[in-house]
Write an enzyme that holds these catalytic residues in place. Structure first.
Site, PDB file in Angstrom:
ATOM      1  N   SER A 170       0.823  -1.341   0.058  1.00 53.45           N
ATOM      2  CA  SER A 170       0.058   0.060  -0.165  1.00 53.45           C
ATOM      3  C   SER A 170       0.687   1.237  -0.018  1.00 53.45           C
ATOM      4  O   SER A 170       0.276   2.498  -0.434  1.00 53.45           O
ATOM      5  CB  SER A 170      -0.998  -0.094   1.240  1.00 53.45           C
ATOM      6  OG  SER A 170      -0.354   0.036   2.314  1.00 53.45           O
ATOM      7  N   HIS A 195      -5.238  -3.952  -0.590  1.00 53.32           N
ATOM      8  CA  HIS A 195      -5.226  -3.041  -1.577  1.00 53.32           C
ATOM      9  C   HIS A 195      -5.337  -3.557  -3.049  1.00 53.32           C
ATOM     10  O   HIS A 195      -5.315  -2.884  -3.821  1.00 53.32           O
ATOM     11  CB  HIS A 195      -4.161  -2.250  -1.442  1.00 53.32           C
ATOM     12  CG  HIS A 195      -4.134  -1.093  -0.252  1.00 53.32           C
ATOM     13  ND1 HIS A 195      -4.496   0.026  -0.113  1.00 53.32           N
ATOM     14  CD2 HIS A 195      -3.716  -1.514   1.251  1.00 53.32           C
ATOM     15  CE1 HIS A 195      -4.464   0.481   1.108  1.00 53.32           C
ATOM     16  NE2 HIS A 195      -3.949  -0.440   1.961  1.00 53.32           N
ATOM     17  N   LYS A 200     -11.875  -0.725   1.629  1.00 53.48           N
ATOM     18  CA  LYS A 200     -11.309   0.114   0.963  1.00 53.48           C
ATOM     19  C   LYS A 200     -12.035   0.178  -0.777  1.00 53.48           C
ATOM     20  O   LYS A 200     -13.168   0.987  -0.580  1.00 53.48           O
ATOM     21  CB  LYS A 200      -9.725  -0.621   0.665  1.00 53.48           C
ATOM     22  CG  LYS A 200      -9.131  -0.459   1.940  1.00 53.48           C
ATOM     23  CD  LYS A 200      -7.700  -0.767   1.780  1.00 53.48           C
ATOM     24  CE  LYS A 200      -7.004  -0.497   3.172  1.00 53.48           C
ATOM     25  NZ  LYS A 200      -7.544  -0.862   4.259  1.00 53.48           N
TER      26      LYS A 200
END
Length: 408
Positions: free
Chosen positions: A197, A225, A255
Protein backbone atom coordinates in the site's frame (compact mmCIF):
# COMPACT_ATOMS: atom_id res chain seq x y z
CA UNK A 1 -2.28 8.28 56.97
CA UNK A 2 -2.66 5.29 54.61
CA UNK A 3 -4.99 7.30 52.33
CA UNK A 4 -2.42 10.13 52.20
CA UNK A 5 0.39 7.70 51.21
CA UNK A 6 -1.75 6.19 48.46
CA UNK A 7 -2.65 9.65 47.16
CA UNK A 8 1.03 10.65 47.01
CA UNK A 9 1.92 7.43 45.18
CA UNK A 10 -0.88 7.97 42.65
CA UNK A 11 0.36 11.53 42.11
CA UNK A 12 3.93 10.28 41.45
CA UNK A 13 2.68 7.67 38.96
CA UNK A 14 0.62 10.31 37.20
CA UNK A 15 3.70 12.55 36.89
CA UNK A 16 5.74 9.64 35.49
CA UNK A 17 3.08 8.99 32.84
CA UNK A 18 2.79 12.71 31.99
CA UNK A 19 6.57 12.99 31.67
CA UNK A 20 6.73 9.95 29.37
CA UNK A 21 3.91 11.22 27.17
CA UNK A 22 5.02 14.86 27.00
CA UNK A 23 8.66 14.04 26.21
CA UNK A 24 7.85 11.50 23.52
CA UNK A 25 5.16 13.61 21.89
CA UNK A 26 7.60 16.55 21.74
CA UNK A 27 10.23 14.27 20.18
CA UNK A 28 7.81 13.06 17.49
CA UNK A 29 6.78 16.61 16.64
CA UNK A 30 10.40 17.76 16.48
CA UNK A 31 11.29 14.92 14.08
CA UNK A 32 8.29 15.52 11.83
CA UNK A 33 6.75 12.18 12.82
CA UNK A 34 3.64 13.41 14.63
CA UNK A 35 0.45 12.79 12.69
CA UNK A 36 -2.24 15.46 12.80
CA UNK A 37 -5.79 14.10 12.33
CA UNK A 38 -8.05 16.18 10.08
CA UNK A 39 -11.79 15.51 10.59
CA UNK A 40 -13.72 15.38 7.30
CA UNK A 41 -16.93 17.41 7.32
CA UNK A 42 -19.20 15.31 5.13
CA UNK A 43 -18.81 12.36 2.75
CA UNK A 44 -15.41 10.96 1.83
CA UNK A 45 -15.61 11.49 -1.92
CA UNK A 46 -13.29 12.93 -4.59
CA UNK A 47 -13.82 16.36 -3.02
CA UNK A 48 -13.83 16.61 0.77
CA UNK A 49 -14.41 19.46 3.18
CA UNK A 50 -11.91 20.04 6.00
CA UNK A 51 -11.99 23.15 8.16
CA UNK A 52 -14.73 24.55 5.95
CA UNK A 53 -12.56 24.31 2.81
CA UNK A 54 -13.17 22.10 -0.23
CA UNK A 55 -10.13 20.00 -1.17
CA UNK A 56 -9.32 17.56 -3.96
CA UNK A 57 -9.05 14.29 -2.06
CA UNK A 58 -6.04 12.14 -2.95
CA UNK A 59 -5.75 10.27 0.35
CA UNK A 60 -8.81 8.04 0.42
CA UNK A 61 -8.83 4.25 0.04
CA UNK A 62 -12.30 4.58 -1.52
CA UNK A 63 -10.85 3.36 -4.84
CA UNK A 64 -14.13 2.73 -6.68
CA UNK A 65 -16.15 5.53 -5.09
CA UNK A 66 -18.54 3.04 -3.52
CA UNK A 67 -18.44 4.59 -0.04
CA UNK A 68 -20.90 7.23 -1.25
CA UNK A 69 -22.83 5.11 -3.78
CA UNK A 70 -26.55 5.94 -3.78
CA UNK A 71 -27.69 2.33 -4.37
CA UNK A 72 -25.68 1.12 -1.39
CA UNK A 73 -27.13 3.83 0.83
CA UNK A 74 -30.61 2.50 0.01
CA UNK A 75 -29.58 -1.07 0.85
CA UNK A 76 -28.11 0.06 4.17
CA UNK A 77 -31.25 1.97 5.11
CA UNK A 78 -33.53 -0.94 4.19
CA UNK A 79 -31.42 -3.37 6.24
CA UNK A 80 -31.51 -1.04 9.24
CA UNK A 81 -35.29 -0.76 9.02
CA UNK A 82 -35.67 -4.54 8.85
CA UNK A 83 -32.94 -5.81 11.22
CA UNK A 84 -32.10 -2.83 13.46
CA UNK A 85 -28.78 -1.08 13.96
CA UNK A 86 -26.78 -3.98 15.43
CA UNK A 87 -26.40 -7.76 15.28
CA UNK A 88 -27.14 -8.10 19.00
CA UNK A 89 -24.63 -10.80 19.94
CA UNK A 90 -21.37 -12.49 18.98
CA UNK A 91 -21.51 -14.68 15.90
CA UNK A 92 -21.37 -17.98 17.81
CA UNK A 93 -24.38 -17.25 20.01
CA UNK A 94 -27.16 -15.65 17.98
CA UNK A 95 -25.39 -12.72 16.33
CA UNK A 96 -25.16 -14.44 12.95
CA UNK A 97 -27.97 -12.97 10.91
CA UNK A 98 -28.98 -14.50 7.59
CA UNK A 99 -27.41 -11.37 6.10
CA UNK A 100 -24.00 -12.43 7.43
CA UNK A 101 -24.39 -15.85 5.81
CA UNK A 102 -25.32 -14.19 2.50
CA UNK A 103 -22.35 -11.85 2.86
CA UNK A 104 -19.92 -14.75 3.31
CA UNK A 105 -21.43 -16.60 0.35
CA UNK A 106 -21.00 -13.47 -1.77
CA UNK A 107 -17.38 -13.06 -0.65
CA UNK A 108 -16.60 -16.66 -1.63
CA UNK A 109 -18.19 -16.05 -5.05
CA UNK A 110 -16.18 -12.83 -5.38
CA UNK A 111 -12.86 -14.53 -4.51
CA UNK A 112 -13.50 -17.82 -6.31
CA UNK A 113 -13.11 -20.00 -3.21
CA UNK A 114 -15.16 -22.72 -1.50
CA UNK A 115 -16.05 -20.53 1.47
CA UNK A 116 -15.31 -17.32 3.37
CA UNK A 117 -15.57 -15.85 6.85
CA UNK A 118 -16.22 -12.18 7.61
CA UNK A 119 -14.71 -10.11 10.42
CA UNK A 120 -15.16 -6.61 11.80
CA UNK A 121 -12.04 -5.21 10.09
CA UNK A 122 -9.08 -6.18 7.98
CA UNK A 123 -6.80 -5.73 10.99
CA UNK A 124 -8.99 -8.20 12.89
CA UNK A 125 -8.62 -10.71 10.05
CA UNK A 126 -4.86 -10.86 10.37
CA UNK A 127 -5.00 -11.01 14.16
CA UNK A 128 -7.59 -13.80 13.90
CA UNK A 129 -6.53 -16.04 11.05
CA UNK A 130 -2.76 -16.15 11.49
CA UNK A 131 -2.93 -17.01 15.18
CA UNK A 132 -5.69 -19.58 14.63
CA UNK A 133 -3.55 -21.56 12.18
CA UNK A 134 0.03 -20.95 13.36
CA UNK A 135 1.51 -21.47 16.84
CA UNK A 136 4.83 -21.52 18.70
CA UNK A 137 5.84 -24.81 17.09
CA UNK A 138 5.67 -23.16 13.65
CA UNK A 139 7.52 -20.57 11.57
CA UNK A 140 6.27 -17.69 9.44
CA UNK A 141 8.22 -16.24 6.54
CA UNK A 142 7.07 -12.62 6.17
CA UNK A 143 7.94 -9.99 3.57
CA UNK A 144 9.77 -7.17 5.35
CA UNK A 145 7.31 -4.53 4.05
CA UNK A 146 4.15 -6.36 5.13
CA UNK A 147 1.36 -4.36 6.76
CA UNK A 148 1.42 -3.73 10.52
CA UNK A 149 -1.60 -5.98 11.03
CA UNK A 150 0.31 -8.91 9.53
CA UNK A 151 3.24 -8.21 11.83
CA UNK A 152 0.96 -8.08 14.87
CA UNK A 153 -0.90 -11.23 13.78
CA UNK A 154 2.41 -13.07 13.44
CA UNK A 155 3.51 -11.93 16.90
CA UNK A 156 0.22 -13.01 18.43
CA UNK A 157 0.59 -16.52 16.97
CA UNK A 158 3.82 -17.13 18.88
CA UNK A 159 5.42 -18.62 15.76
CA UNK A 160 9.03 -17.94 14.84
CA UNK A 161 8.99 -14.90 12.54
CA UNK A 162 11.56 -14.91 9.73
CA UNK A 163 11.79 -11.66 7.75
CA UNK A 164 12.24 -12.06 4.01
CA UNK A 165 13.75 -9.30 1.87
CA UNK A 166 11.07 -7.41 0.00
CA UNK A 167 10.06 -9.20 -3.20
CA UNK A 168 13.36 -11.14 -3.19
CA UNK A 169 12.60 -14.63 -4.46
CA UNK A 170 16.17 -15.86 -3.91
CA UNK A 171 15.98 -14.84 -0.26
CA UNK A 172 12.55 -16.46 0.08
CA UNK A 173 13.80 -19.72 -1.42
CA UNK A 174 16.90 -19.78 0.80
CA UNK A 175 14.94 -19.07 3.98
CA UNK A 176 12.17 -21.50 3.06
CA UNK A 177 14.78 -24.21 2.49
CA UNK A 178 16.51 -23.45 5.79
CA UNK A 179 13.26 -23.37 7.79
CA UNK A 180 11.74 -26.53 6.33
CA UNK A 181 14.94 -28.57 6.41
CA UNK A 182 15.84 -27.54 9.96
CA UNK A 183 13.26 -29.89 11.47
CA UNK A 184 12.46 -27.22 14.06
CA UNK A 185 8.97 -26.35 12.90
CA UNK A 186 5.69 -28.20 12.46
CA UNK A 187 4.33 -25.88 9.76
CA UNK A 188 5.89 -23.05 7.74
CA UNK A 189 3.78 -20.25 6.25
CA UNK A 190 4.69 -17.49 3.83
CA UNK A 191 2.73 -14.24 4.15
CA UNK A 192 2.74 -11.31 1.76
CA UNK A 193 0.64 -8.32 0.85
CA UNK A 194 -0.91 -8.69 -2.59
CA UNK A 195 -0.46 -4.99 -3.29
CA UNK A 196 1.94 -3.06 -1.05
CA UNK A 197 0.00 0.00 0.00
CA UNK A 198 2.87 2.44 0.47
CA UNK A 199 4.64 1.74 -2.84
CA UNK A 200 1.91 0.36 -5.09
CA UNK A 201 3.91 -2.64 -6.25
CA UNK A 202 2.45 -6.13 -6.68
CA UNK A 203 3.57 -9.41 -5.06
CA UNK A 204 5.25 -11.91 -7.40
CA UNK A 205 2.64 -14.57 -6.71
CA UNK A 206 3.59 -16.95 -9.56
CA UNK A 207 7.14 -17.40 -8.23
CA UNK A 208 5.89 -17.44 -4.64
CA UNK A 209 3.56 -20.34 -5.48
CA UNK A 210 6.42 -22.25 -7.14
CA UNK A 211 8.61 -21.87 -4.06
CA UNK A 212 5.69 -22.75 -1.76
CA UNK A 213 5.09 -25.98 -3.67
CA UNK A 214 8.79 -26.85 -3.57
CA UNK A 215 8.98 -26.49 0.22
CA UNK A 216 5.37 -27.26 1.28
CA UNK A 217 4.69 -23.76 2.54
CA UNK A 218 1.23 -22.58 3.56
CA UNK A 219 0.46 -19.46 1.49
CA UNK A 220 -1.33 -16.37 2.86
CA UNK A 221 -2.04 -13.27 0.77
CA UNK A 222 -3.29 -10.04 2.35
CA UNK A 223 -5.13 -8.43 -0.56
CA UNK A 224 -6.51 -5.39 1.26
CA UNK A 225 -5.34 -3.04 -1.51
CA UNK A 226 -5.77 -5.55 -4.34
CA UNK A 227 -9.42 -6.50 -3.92
CA UNK A 228 -11.49 -4.36 -6.27
CA UNK A 229 -8.32 -3.10 -7.95
CA UNK A 230 -6.43 -6.05 -9.43
CA UNK A 231 -7.78 -8.92 -11.55
CA UNK A 232 -10.60 -6.83 -13.06
CA UNK A 233 -11.72 -6.20 -9.50
CA UNK A 234 -11.44 -9.75 -8.18
CA UNK A 235 -8.01 -9.22 -6.62
CA UNK A 236 -4.32 -10.02 -7.00
CA UNK A 237 -4.75 -13.78 -6.71
CA UNK A 238 -7.33 -13.70 -9.53
CA UNK A 239 -5.02 -11.43 -11.55
CA UNK A 240 -2.52 -14.29 -11.70
CA UNK A 241 -5.17 -17.04 -11.95
CA UNK A 242 -4.01 -18.66 -8.72
CA UNK A 243 -7.29 -19.03 -6.81
CA UNK A 244 -6.69 -22.78 -6.41
CA UNK A 245 -3.07 -22.36 -5.33
CA UNK A 246 -3.24 -19.79 -2.50
CA UNK A 247 -4.35 -21.31 0.80
CA UNK A 248 -5.63 -18.16 2.50
CA UNK A 249 -6.87 -14.96 0.86
CA UNK A 250 -7.49 -12.09 3.24
CA UNK A 251 -8.93 -8.70 2.37
CA UNK A 252 -10.85 -5.70 3.62
CA UNK A 253 -14.36 -4.51 2.83
CA UNK A 254 -13.51 -0.90 3.69
CA UNK A 255 -11.30 0.14 0.76
CA UNK A 256 -12.41 -0.56 -2.81
CA UNK A 257 -15.58 -2.24 -1.51
CA UNK A 258 -16.39 1.01 0.28
CA UNK A 259 -18.04 -0.20 3.50
CA UNK A 260 -16.33 -1.79 6.55
CA UNK A 261 -15.05 -5.17 7.69
CA UNK A 262 -12.74 -7.87 6.42
CA UNK A 263 -12.70 -11.47 5.32
CA UNK A 264 -10.64 -14.60 4.87
CA UNK A 265 -11.46 -16.83 1.90
CA UNK A 266 -10.28 -20.36 1.20
CA UNK A 267 -11.30 -24.00 1.46
CA UNK A 268 -14.32 -25.01 3.51
CA UNK A 269 -12.28 -26.78 6.18
CA UNK A 270 -10.17 -23.64 6.72
CA UNK A 271 -13.28 -21.51 7.22
CA UNK A 272 -14.83 -24.14 9.52
CA UNK A 273 -11.66 -24.02 11.64
CA UNK A 274 -11.56 -20.22 11.80
CA UNK A 275 -15.19 -20.15 12.97
CA UNK A 276 -14.31 -22.23 16.03
CA UNK A 277 -10.76 -21.04 16.74
CA UNK A 278 -10.25 -17.42 15.63
CA UNK A 279 -10.74 -15.23 18.68
CA UNK A 280 -12.05 -12.00 17.05
CA UNK A 281 -14.82 -14.10 15.47
CA UNK A 282 -15.61 -15.82 18.75
CA UNK A 283 -15.56 -12.79 21.01
CA UNK A 284 -16.72 -9.79 18.94
CA UNK A 285 -20.12 -8.77 17.67
CA UNK A 286 -20.48 -8.91 13.89
CA UNK A 287 -20.71 -5.92 11.54
CA UNK A 288 -24.06 -4.16 11.51
CA UNK A 289 -26.93 -5.25 9.25
CA UNK A 290 -26.52 -2.03 7.26
CA UNK A 291 -22.83 -2.78 6.67
CA UNK A 292 -23.54 -6.36 5.63
CA UNK A 293 -26.27 -5.39 3.18
CA UNK A 294 -24.25 -2.55 1.65
CA UNK A 295 -21.22 -4.84 1.28
CA UNK A 296 -23.25 -7.51 -0.51
CA UNK A 297 -24.47 -4.84 -2.91
CA UNK A 298 -20.98 -3.45 -3.45
CA UNK A 299 -19.50 -6.88 -4.19
CA UNK A 300 -22.30 -7.56 -6.66
CA UNK A 301 -21.50 -4.32 -8.48
CA UNK A 302 -17.83 -5.34 -8.77
CA UNK A 303 -18.78 -8.84 -9.94
CA UNK A 304 -21.27 -7.54 -12.53
CA UNK A 305 -19.22 -4.78 -14.16
CA UNK A 306 -15.61 -3.60 -14.61
CA UNK A 307 -16.68 -0.02 -15.35
CA UNK A 308 -15.52 1.43 -12.02
CA UNK A 309 -12.35 -0.69 -12.05
CA UNK A 310 -11.48 0.52 -15.55
CA UNK A 311 -12.10 4.17 -14.63
CA UNK A 312 -9.88 3.80 -11.55
CA UNK A 313 -6.99 2.52 -13.67
CA UNK A 314 -7.52 5.22 -16.30
CA UNK A 315 -7.30 7.90 -13.61
CA UNK A 316 -4.35 6.17 -11.98
CA UNK A 317 -2.36 6.10 -15.20
CA UNK A 318 -3.21 9.74 -15.92
CA UNK A 319 -2.06 11.00 -12.51
CA UNK A 320 1.03 8.78 -12.50
CA UNK A 321 2.15 10.04 -15.91
CA UNK A 322 1.50 13.66 -14.89
CA UNK A 323 3.51 13.43 -11.67
CA UNK A 324 6.38 11.60 -13.37
CA UNK A 325 6.53 14.21 -16.15
CA UNK A 326 6.74 16.94 -13.52
CA UNK A 327 9.84 15.24 -12.10
CA UNK A 328 8.48 13.63 -8.94
CA UNK A 329 9.95 10.34 -7.72
CA UNK A 330 6.97 7.96 -7.90
CA UNK A 331 8.94 4.80 -7.11
CA UNK A 332 8.04 1.49 -8.75
CA UNK A 333 4.26 1.59 -8.44
CA UNK A 334 2.38 -0.91 -10.62
CA UNK A 335 -1.10 0.13 -9.45
CA UNK A 336 -3.12 3.35 -9.12
CA UNK A 337 -1.40 3.95 -5.76
CA UNK A 338 1.17 6.61 -6.62
CA UNK A 339 3.65 7.81 -4.01
CA UNK A 340 5.65 11.00 -4.34
CA UNK A 341 8.74 9.98 -2.40
CA UNK A 342 10.30 13.04 -0.76
CA UNK A 343 12.76 11.40 1.66
CA UNK A 344 13.19 13.72 4.63
CA UNK A 345 10.21 13.50 6.96
CA UNK A 346 9.90 17.20 7.82
CA UNK A 347 9.95 18.12 4.12
CA UNK A 348 7.28 15.52 3.38
CA UNK A 349 5.09 17.00 6.12
CA UNK A 350 5.73 20.53 4.83
CA UNK A 351 4.89 19.46 1.28
CA UNK A 352 1.60 17.91 2.40
CA UNK A 353 0.70 21.03 4.40
CA UNK A 354 1.35 23.34 1.44
CA UNK A 355 -0.68 21.11 -0.88
CA UNK A 356 -3.59 21.37 1.53
CA UNK A 357 -3.27 25.16 1.68
CA UNK A 358 -3.45 25.24 -2.12
CA UNK A 359 -6.45 22.89 -2.36
CA UNK A 360 -5.22 19.27 -2.44
CA UNK A 361 -5.52 16.83 0.44
CA UNK A 362 -2.65 14.34 0.14
CA UNK A 363 -1.49 13.07 3.50
CA UNK A 364 2.20 12.77 4.37
CA UNK A 365 3.26 9.21 5.22
CA UNK A 366 6.33 8.92 7.47
CA UNK A 367 8.07 6.47 9.81
CA UNK A 368 6.97 4.04 11.24
CA UNK A 369 4.45 3.51 8.43
CA UNK A 370 7.34 3.63 5.93
CA UNK A 371 11.09 3.19 6.54
CA UNK A 372 12.86 6.21 8.02
CA UNK A 373 14.19 8.55 5.36
CA UNK A 374 11.51 7.60 2.82
CA UNK A 375 8.83 10.10 3.82
CA UNK A 376 6.28 10.62 1.09
CA UNK A 377 2.92 11.87 0.01
CA UNK A 378 0.81 8.92 -1.15
CA UNK A 379 -1.70 9.68 -3.87
CA UNK A 380 -4.84 7.55 -4.19
CA UNK A 381 -6.85 8.49 -7.29
CA UNK A 382 -10.30 6.92 -7.46
CA UNK A 383 -12.91 6.08 -10.06
CA UNK A 384 -14.86 9.13 -8.88
CA UNK A 385 -12.23 11.72 -9.84
CA UNK A 386 -12.67 13.71 -13.03
CA UNK A 387 -9.82 14.68 -15.36
CA UNK A 388 -10.47 18.31 -14.40
CA UNK A 389 -9.85 17.48 -10.73
CA UNK A 390 -6.63 15.65 -11.56
CA UNK A 391 -5.40 18.47 -13.82
CA UNK A 392 -6.02 20.98 -11.02
CA UNK A 393 -4.16 18.73 -8.56
CA UNK A 394 -1.20 18.38 -10.94
CA UNK A 395 -0.96 22.16 -11.34
CA UNK A 396 -0.86 22.53 -7.54
CA UNK A 397 1.78 19.78 -7.27
CA UNK A 398 3.93 21.62 -9.79
CA UNK A 399 3.60 24.93 -7.96
CA UNK A 400 4.33 23.55 -4.49
CA UNK A 401 7.03 21.13 -5.69
CA UNK A 402 9.00 23.97 -7.30
CA UNK A 403 8.43 26.26 -4.33
CA UNK A 404 9.98 23.70 -1.95
CA UNK A 405 12.75 22.63 -4.30
CA UNK A 406 11.41 19.07 -4.64
CA UNK A 407 11.25 19.40 -8.44
CA UNK A 408 13.04 21.86 -10.71
Amino acid sequence: MEIHILSERKSRLSKILDQFLDENLAELKSAGLYNEIDPVEGPNGPIIKIGGKDLINLSSNNYLGLATDEDLKVLAKEATDHYGVGAGAVRTINGTLDLHVKLEEKIAEFKGTEAAISYQSGFNCNMAAISAVMNKQDAILSDELNHASIIDGCRLSGAKIIRVKHQDMDDLRAKAKEATESGLYGKVMYITDGVFSMDGNVANLPDIVKIAKEFDLITYVDDAHGSGVMGKGKGTVKHFGLEKEIDMQMGTLSKAVGVVGGYVAGKQNLIDWLKVRSRPFLFSTAVTPADAAATIGALQKIIDSTELHDKLWENGRYLKEGLKNLGFNIGQSETPITPCIIGEEKLAQQFSKRLMEEGVYAKAIVFPTVPQGTGRVRNMPTAAHTKEMLDEALAIYEKVGKELGIIS
